[in-house]
Design a protein around this motif. Structure first.
Motif, mmCIF file in Angstrom:
data_model
loop_
_atom_site.group_PDB
_atom_site.id
_atom_site.type_symbol
_atom_site.label_atom_id
_atom_site.label_comp_id
_atom_site.label_asym_id
_atom_site.label_seq_id
_atom_site.Cartn_x
_atom_site.Cartn_y
_atom_site.Cartn_z
ATOM 1 N N SER A 74 26.880 68.756 -79.370
ATOM 2 C CA SER A 74 26.388 67.526 -78.756
ATOM 3 C C SER A 74 27.249 67.127 -77.560
ATOM 4 O O SER A 74 26.729 66.735 -76.510
ATOM 5 N N VAL A 81 20.718 66.285 -77.389
ATOM 6 C CA VAL A 81 20.455 67.274 -78.427
ATOM 7 C C VAL A 81 19.663 66.602 -79.542
ATOM 8 O O VAL A 81 19.589 65.377 -79.630
ATOM 9 N N ARG A 82 19.105 67.437 -80.407
ATOM 10 C CA ARG A 82 18.510 66.947 -81.648
ATOM 11 C C ARG A 82 19.556 67.135 -82.739
ATOM 12 O O ARG A 82 19.733 68.230 -83.280
ATOM 13 N N THR A 233 10.463 70.632 -74.567
ATOM 14 C CA THR A 233 11.570 69.698 -74.352
ATOM 15 C C THR A 233 12.692 70.320 -73.535
ATOM 16 O O THR A 233 12.945 71.532 -73.614
ATOM 17 N N SER A 234 13.330 69.501 -72.712
ATOM 18 C CA SER A 234 14.634 69.777 -72.089
ATOM 19 C C SER A 234 14.682 71.015 -71.199
ATOM 20 O O SER A 234 15.737 71.643 -71.080
ATOM 21 N N ALA A 353 19.211 73.104 -74.794
ATOM 22 C CA ALA A 353 18.218 72.515 -75.701
ATOM 23 C C ALA A 353 16.778 72.785 -75.265
ATOM 24 O O ALA A 353 15.849 72.155 -75.764
ATOM 25 N N TRP A 357 9.351 71.569 -78.807
ATOM 26 C CA TRP A 357 9.709 70.376 -79.563
ATOM 27 C C TRP A 357 9.304 70.643 -81.009
ATOM 28 O O TRP A 357 8.128 70.876 -81.298
ATOM 29 N N GLY A 377 13.558 74.515 -79.121
ATOM 30 C CA GLY A 377 14.368 73.545 -78.400
ATOM 31 C C GLY A 377 15.156 72.625 -79.311
ATOM 32 O O GLY A 377 14.996 72.624 -80.532
ATOM 33 N N GLY A 378 16.044 71.839 -78.676
ATOM 34 C CA GLY A 378 16.736 70.768 -79.381
ATOM 35 C C GLY A 378 18.084 71.101 -79.955
ATOM 36 O O GLY A 378 18.908 70.209 -80.160
ATOM 37 N N TYR A 540 15.289 62.330 -74.086
ATOM 38 C CA TYR A 540 14.714 63.667 -73.965
ATOM 39 C C TYR A 540 13.619 63.627 -72.910
ATOM 40 O O TYR A 540 12.810 62.708 -72.878
ATOM 41 N N ASN A 542 10.397 65.469 -72.242
ATOM 42 C CA ASN A 542 9.424 66.371 -72.856
ATOM 43 C C ASN A 542 8.204 66.491 -71.971
ATOM 44 O O ASN A 542 8.015 65.696 -71.037
#
Length: 559
Positions: A74, A81-82, A233-234, A353, A357, A377-378, A540, A542
């Protein structure tokens, strides 16, 4: 083209790290499942592990917890990040490592029988055969069918009884023979790699494919999901690797292996001046060169003969060209410092990331489709063991999906018009007469656009809104020329679809770069219009592509 229809319970697209391991875990847990693995190359030597690796970069050593890895990843990604995905991944890092060791991977140990580490999260291994181990694990199961040299291009989309979109299979062609495939399955796992070759690379001409990330990873999984309306995402969190100049060999092997510092041409250690995050190490090198303090190096001069020997062996595992360069020079890293440079940008969910999603069970926003590895992702900083961990989690998610959707397959009706359209495209390229633009020229045009207008090496990775808008229009124009390309054989057809995939990823990437109005990651996302980090933009970015081909941006609060 001859058309073959293949039906499975589970269809796995991509026979790399995550794809192979997911197949193994599914087959071990439920031997009655019919599993099909489709791989563009050959699962023995495909994906990021094709040539082997010399370390496992994600492991929770004694005295640390999975949450420590979440915190590290992170921080490295500056908060985007997730955390839920990172934690579930981190909780499995050690389990999959030990499982891989049982399957034959050699993890180095000291005189006390403990793993030899490079820091608290890295283990030294003899990993030249790591992909072979995974491929052998797949072959042991009779309920796994492997189709090598088959390139998947599109998802097969059906509808549930209540009218919702669902993935029911995929379309593909053989890269050697005139065979097209119509795959049907109850559930799919996308486990292809990220996207390389979007930007003009470091080396020109015949050496252009000497790059950090496999040149054969063209963003196929991303493109299929984008075209089908999956949420991504990202993408704006690009990855740029700091590598040994010319050979594009990894620098972490030197930095962590012998503790080498980043030096400028004046002999000054500059790494602490810019920060030690992955993106900042690259950014510092770019800035030192901009100030006229280059070339930049990793300070290896003066290391011991034993350390030098270790570096020779380490690079033979994963980047032999670096060892060969030292041998050809007649002197090794103990005699002179190793020059470093940044690569062109990549989109890869294993290090950043970028990707689909997904939910915690690794299901995507398209029903019936799961994702793992570089395409998911994430959860950045996956590396090898993170990809394995995600594959294990996805396998369990797939089993739960099958258990809870017993009537799923019979509730869907496939779209015959889609079948005809996809196969007609294959035939069109094979029957087209050679036009004014060749496959290679289109690829070079795309890379030139991205390099000059979307933050490539030429502009020191910087971009602004004006340039991005030019890039957007030029990429859309290049997409229109795709239909004029001609394929003289199946290899040409493969290359056309690889460019198609890259252009789709470029289109989405540009929209993401435009949407993040800040610079959160130096070099990775160097926005000249917004050079500072905006605390209020901790979100995020997306996107979803609609049926008209327009990309809609969605900003989401952090989870």
């Amino acid at each position: 083209m001859q058309i073959e229809k293949i039906t499975s319970d589970v269809l796995i697209i991509g026979g790399g790290t995550a794809g192979c391991y997911a197949a193994i875990k599914l087959a071990e847990t439920e031997p009655s499942l019919k599993i099909t693995v489709v791989e563009k190359a050959n699962i023995k030597r495909s994906g990021c592990l094709a040539a082997g690796v010399n370390a496992l970069n994600a492991y929770i050593s004694q005295g640390h917890l999975p949450q420590d890895y979440v915190d590290y990843a992170s921080n490295d990604a500056n908060g985007i990040v997730r955390s839920d995905l990172l934690l579930s991944m981190s909780e499995h890092l050690n389990d999959v490592t030990h499982d891989l060791e049982k399957r034959g991977l050699v993890i180095l140990k000291n005189e006390n029988g403990k793993y030899v580490s490079r820091g608290w999260r890295n283990l030294k291994i003899n990993g030249e055969n790591i992909k072979l181990i995974l491929a052998d694990g797949v072959k042991k199961h009779k309920n796994i069918q492997v189709l090598n040299h088959v390139n998947v291009t599109d998802y097969k989309i059906g509808k549930t009884a209540d009218g919702k979109k669902v993935v029911v299979g995929a379309y593909a062609f053989n890269v050697n023979e005139k065979i097209a495939y119509d795959f049907s399955a109850k559930v799919l796992l996308i486990a292809t790699g990220g996207a390389a070759g979007l930007y003009k690379p470091n080396n020109p001409g015949f050496s252009r494919h000497k790059m950090w990330y496999p040149p054969f990873n063209t963003g196929a999984g991303y493109a299929m999901g984008i075209l089908a309306g999956a949420e991504m995402t990202s993408f704006e969190m690009r990855f740029i690797a700091l590598r040994c100049k010319d050979t594009i060999a990894p620098t972490g092997t030197i930095a962590q292996g012998v503790g080498a510092k980043q030096l400028n041409s004046l002999g000054q250690v500059y790494e602490n001046d810019y920060g030690l995050r992955t993106s900042e190490r690259c950014y510092g090198t770019v800035e030192e060169n901009r100030k006229g303090h280059g070339p930049c190096y990793l300070g290896t001069a003066g290391i011991s003969s034993e350390q030098e020997e270790d570096l020779y062996k380490a690079y033979l595992n994963m980047a032999p060209s670096q060892t060969l360069k030292w041998i050809e020079d007649g002197k090794g890293p103990s005699s002179y410092n190793v020059e470093v440079e940044g690569t062109e940008p990549y989109i890869v969910g294993g290090h950043t990331a970028s990707g689909y999603w997904i939910s915690n069970d690794r299901s995507t926003t398209l029903k019936g489709l799961f994702a793992a590895g570089d395409v998911a992702g994430g959860a950045p900083q996956k590396y090898v063991t993170g990809a394995l961990a995600e594959a294990k989690i996805a396998a369990q998610g797939i089993l739960n999906f099958l258990k809870n959707n017993e009537k799923y397959e019979s509730d869907n009706s496939t779209n015959l018009a889609q079948d005809e359209a996809v196969f007609a495209d294959y035939e069109k390229y094979l029957s087209n007469k050679a036009g004014e633009l060749s496959i290679e020229q289109l690829e070079e045009a795309m890379q030139k656009v991205m390099d000059e207008y979307a933050g490539g090496i030429r502009t020191d990775y910087r971009y602004n809104e004006s340039r991005l808008k030019i890039a957007k229009q030029k990429i859309l124009d290049l997409q229109k020329t795709l239909s004029t390309l001609s394929a003289s054989d199946m290899d040409d057809l493969l290359r056309i679809y690889e460019i198609r995939e890259r252009l789709i990823v470029c289109q989405v990437l540009i929209e993401h770069l435009l949407a993040r109005k800040e610079t959160r990651w130096h070099s990775f996302g160097e926005n000249a219009d917004y050079p500072e980090t905006n605390p209020e933009f901790k979100k995020y970015v997306n996107s979803v592509m609609d049926e008209k081909g327009e990309v809609r941006i969605i900003l989401k609060d952090l989870i």
